[in-house]
Scaffold this active site. Structure first.
Site, PDB file in Angstrom:
ATOM      1  N   THR A 158       0.833  -1.202   0.000  1.00  0.00           N
ATOM      2  CA  THR A 158       0.000   0.000   0.000  1.00  0.00           C
ATOM      3  C   THR A 158       0.866   1.249   0.000  1.00  0.00           C
ATOM      4  OG1 THR A 158      -1.742  -1.184   1.187  1.00  0.00           O
ATOM      5  CG2 THR A 158      -1.844   1.204   1.229  1.00  0.00           C
TER       6      THR A 158
ATOM      7  N   TYR B 146       5.682 -12.114   4.598  1.00  0.00           N
ATOM      8  CA  TYR B 146       4.577 -11.379   3.982  1.00  0.00           C
ATOM      9  C   TYR B 146       4.151 -12.115   2.723  1.00  0.00           C
ATOM     10  CZ  TYR B 146       2.280  -7.328   1.682  1.00  0.00           C
ATOM     11  OH  TYR B 146       1.414  -6.484   1.037  1.00  0.00           O
TER      12      TYR B 146
ATOM     13  N   LYS C 263       2.241 -11.964   7.782  1.00  0.00           N
ATOM     14  CA  LYS C 263       1.030 -11.295   7.308  1.00  0.00           C
ATOM     15  C   LYS C 263       0.528 -12.061   6.100  1.00  0.00           C
ATOM     16  CE  LYS C 263      -0.875  -7.172   5.098  1.00  0.00           C
ATOM     17  NZ  LYS C 263      -0.581  -5.897   4.380  1.00  0.00           N
TER      18      LYS C 263
ATOM     19  N   ILE D 115      -3.387  -6.125   9.684  1.00  0.00           N
ATOM     20  CA  ILE D 115      -2.668  -5.014   9.060  1.00  0.00           C
ATOM     21  C   ILE D 115      -3.602  -4.535   7.965  1.00  0.00           C
ATOM     22  CG2 ILE D 115      -0.596  -4.334   7.785  1.00  0.00           C
ATOM     23  CD1 ILE D 115       0.861  -6.660   9.225  1.00  0.00           C
TER      24      ILE D 115
END
Length: 318
Positions: A55, A149, A178, A223
């Site tokens: 992001t 991730y 994540k 998150i």
């Protein structure tokens, strides 16, 4: 012993950019607004930040810009009375040496953890054993603890399996993961696996629409991009879902909040980074609507925000 990230709601912050200057080939990073938004989140109960993740468009910034942003936010948080505020820094590269360079820069800027994207340039051609070898090599040499991730949407569909997490969770410098995908079974398996020491390995989802269910089953939190716009609501949902024992009143409040959050997450899913930026501008009053760097310049279509007015009104915070 490696430092373990605290449970809670983390915001994957978008990177703020200044309006494009005349004659410039791309807009400059706006560290001042980035810092202001970070302090706003800390003041409104968010437990930590992810800076320069997907992001945050880390791949659109050069090395010096990344270093300036991380250190600038850390300095502003310290000055605002949030010393040692949790920051995970994104690491979005495939080469081991380059990943280690990003991690060293993150440490130097004051970040406590690196959120390291699975190396997915070759997608499914990368075996699970190859992922174990890659992450082990990085973790062995990283100056800060790392989290795995897994975002198949930006890694050619690469999916890290529960068995791979179980093996990597035993590494002393790998402290969590994540998962930015909708496979709830994987979330639950990794969050509840008896092969993992869950005091040393935290599981976070990238989807707020999964917050309540996965936290009930031992996940550490989320998150979540929606929390960049409505931090208090998402934090309250986490607090209710993580309450032990949980009473009927908390369950009923959590159900109502999860519905509102899940509805609003549809907006994030539809408009992505541009939608998060628009939401921050309209609700929080920070940033601008000129967009970021190509190919993600611009804003959502005129009228698109208004189509979600009833959903956003239900999310409104004092």
């Amino acid at each position: 012993m490696a430092r373990i990230p605290p449970p809670g709601v983390y915001v994957p912050s978008p990177t703020f950019f200044k309006p494009l200057s005349s004659g410039a080939h791309q807009p400059e990073v706006d560290v001042a607004t980035q810092s202001e938004h970070s302090v706003f989140l800390a003041k409104n109960g968010v437990h930590g930040l992810v800076l320069l993740g997907s992001t945050g468009e880390a791949i659109h910034l050069n090395r010096q810009e990344r270093k300036d942003l991380l250190s600038g936010v850390r300095k502003s948080l310290d000055e605002a009375g949030f010393p040692d505020y949790p920051i995970m820094a994104g690491v979005l590269v495939n080469a081991v040496d380059e990943a280690l360079e990003w991690l060293q820069d993150s440490k130097d800027a004051g970040c406590q953890w690196g959120l390291v994207l699975a190396p997915g340039y070759f997608g499914g051609a990368a075996s699970q054993q190859g992922l174990i070898e890659w992450y082990t090599t990085v973790a062995d040499r990283s100056p800060i603890p790392i989290l795995i991730y897994n975002y198949p949407g930006v890694t050619n569909g690469l999916l890290v399996t529960p068995e791979t997490y179980e093996k990597l969770a035993a590494h002393p410098n790998i402290v969590g993961c994540k998962m930015s995908h909708g496979n709830v079974s994987y979330h639950v398996q990794v969050s509840t696996s008896p092969e993992i020491d869950h005091e040393k390995f935290r599981v976070y989802s990238g989807f707020g629409q999964q917050l309540g269910p996965i936290v009930v089953f031992n996940a550490a939190g989320v998150i979540d991009g929606l929390a960049a716009i409505f931090p208090k609501t998402v934090v309250r949902l986490f607090e209710l879902a993580s309450r032990r024992p949980i009473d009927d009143a908390a369950i009923n409040e959590a159900r109502g909040l999860q519905y509102r959050v899940s509805r609003a997450e549809e907006y994030i899913g539809r408009w992505g980074i541009l939608g998060i930026r628009e939401g921050i501008y309209r609700v929080v009053g920070l940033g601008n609507l000129e967009g970021g760097r190509a190919p993600l310049r611009g804003k959502i279509p005129d009228g698109a925000w208004d189509e979600w007015a009833h959903v956003m009104k239900a999310m409104s915070e004092p």
